[in-house]
Enzyme design. Structure first.
Site, PDB file in Angstrom:
ATOM      1  N   ALA A   1       0.947 -21.672  22.846  1.00  0.00           N
ATOM      2  CA  ALA A   1      -0.364 -21.744  22.978  1.00  0.00           C
ATOM      3  C   ALA A   1       0.010 -23.273  23.784  1.00  0.00           C
ATOM      4  O   ALA A   1      -1.308 -23.888  24.981  1.00  0.00           O
ATOM      5  CB  ALA A   1      -1.598 -22.986  22.138  1.00  0.00           C
TER       6      ALA A   1
ATOM      7  N   ARG B   1       0.773 -22.030  27.102  1.00  0.00           N
ATOM      8  CA  ARG B   1      -0.229 -22.001  28.284  1.00  0.00           C
ATOM      9  C   ARG B   1      -0.598 -20.649  28.423  1.00  0.00           C
ATOM     10  O   ARG B   1      -0.314 -19.994  27.412  1.00  0.00           O
ATOM     11  CB  ARG B   1       1.209 -21.889  29.923  1.00  0.00           C
TER      12      ARG B   1
ATOM     13  N   TYR C   1       9.268  -4.684  22.581  1.00  0.00           N
ATOM     14  CA  TYR C   1       8.350  -5.073  22.719  1.00  0.00           C
ATOM     15  C   TYR C   1       6.879  -4.029  22.460  1.00  0.00           C
ATOM     16  O   TYR C   1       5.928  -4.106  21.595  1.00  0.00           O
ATOM     17  CB  TYR C   1       8.446  -5.031  24.582  1.00  0.00           C
TER      18      TYR C   1
ATOM     19  N   ALA D   1       7.893  -1.515  19.778  1.00  0.00           N
ATOM     20  CA  ALA D   1       7.508  -1.428  19.019  1.00  0.00           C
ATOM     21  C   ALA D   1       6.908  -3.136  18.384  1.00  0.00           C
ATOM     22  O   ALA D   1       5.962  -2.330  16.477  1.00  0.00           O
ATOM     23  CB  ALA D   1       9.301  -1.412  18.413  1.00  0.00           C
TER      24      ALA D   1
END
Length: 249
Positions: free
Chosen positions: A15, A17, A157, A159
């Protein structure tokens, strides 16, 4: 402000950015107490918390790796100790290590799986216990259209995010009898620090394939998460909401 989350406490991972910061800010605007997780005690994290507090919200930081089983219990404990309750978990933390499979290092596979998928498992497992006890709660997982359509160089990513969608559906069935709702926001191209690194001509080409013809904003994702976190979605669980401007239809 409609005060949709007054009296609620939310944990938002990743959290500092971007999407995570937008979700945390949106929830705080609606009255929630927010615990912001980040892997490091960065300037961005401090600025995000300062911005929430400047707008009258209540926020606290928890620094650590969501893929580390030794850290995650302290994340949930922070929410319970500081605010007395835990009502909402947003599993947003994620990393990318893009590389064609033939050249993808095992360490790159492991890191993406550890943060994007194992992190959601660890955080959900810790957070769901107090939710089950009080028979109420919301878990929101931030997935990606890469899980649905695929993208070259993102086997790890894709998967992990596909696994997150399956995780969402199964956990929703487990937790429904205790009124704990579990859903996923499947995110497309969003204006973040990562997408700003894409060459302008390439970005325009990508936007041309999006039916709405524009890149999304972190607030677009936050608004969907607000719906899923609030009583407006009291009859919604086990679903995936596509936040991609029609990029995957």
């Amino acid at each position: 402000m409609d005060n949709l989350l007054v009296g609620k406490t939310a944990i938002v991972t990743g959290a500092a950015r971007g999407i995570g910061a937008a979700i945390a800010g949106c929830f705080a605007q609606e009255g929630a107490n927010v615990v912001l997780n980040s892997r490091s005690d960065s300037t961005a994290l401090k600025e995000t918390i300062a911005a929430i507090e400047a707008n009258g919200g209540k926020a606290v930081a928890s620094v650590g790796d969501v893929g580390d089983a030794r850290y995650v219990p302290s994340l949930v404990a922070t929410a319970l100790e500081r605010f007395g309750t835990l009502d909402i978990l947003v599993n947003n933390a994620g990393v990318i290590k893009d590389r064609p499979l033939a050249f993808l290092k095992e360490s790159e596979w492991d890191e993406v799986m550890n943060v994007n998928l194992k992190g959601a498992y660890l955080c959900s497992k810790a957070a769901i216990r107090p939710m089950l006890q009080k028979r109420a709660g919301r878990i929101i997982n931030i997935a990606s259209i890469t899980a649905l359509s695929g993208r070259p160089g993102q086997t790890n990513y894709g998967a992990a995010k596909a696994g997150l969608i399956g995780f969402t559906k199964s956990l929703a069935r487990e937790a429904a009898s205790h009124n704990v709702l579990v859903n996923a926001a499947v995110v497309g191209l969003i204006d973040t620090r990562m997408t700003r690194q894409i060459p302008r001509d390439t970005l325009e080409q990508i936007c041309g394939m999006v039916p709405l013809g524009r890149i999304g904003t972190p607030r677009d994702v936050a608004n969907v998460c607000l719906f899923l976190a609030s009583e407006l979605s009291s009859y919604v669980t086990g679903t995936t909401i596509n936040v991609s401007g029609g990029g995957y239809i």
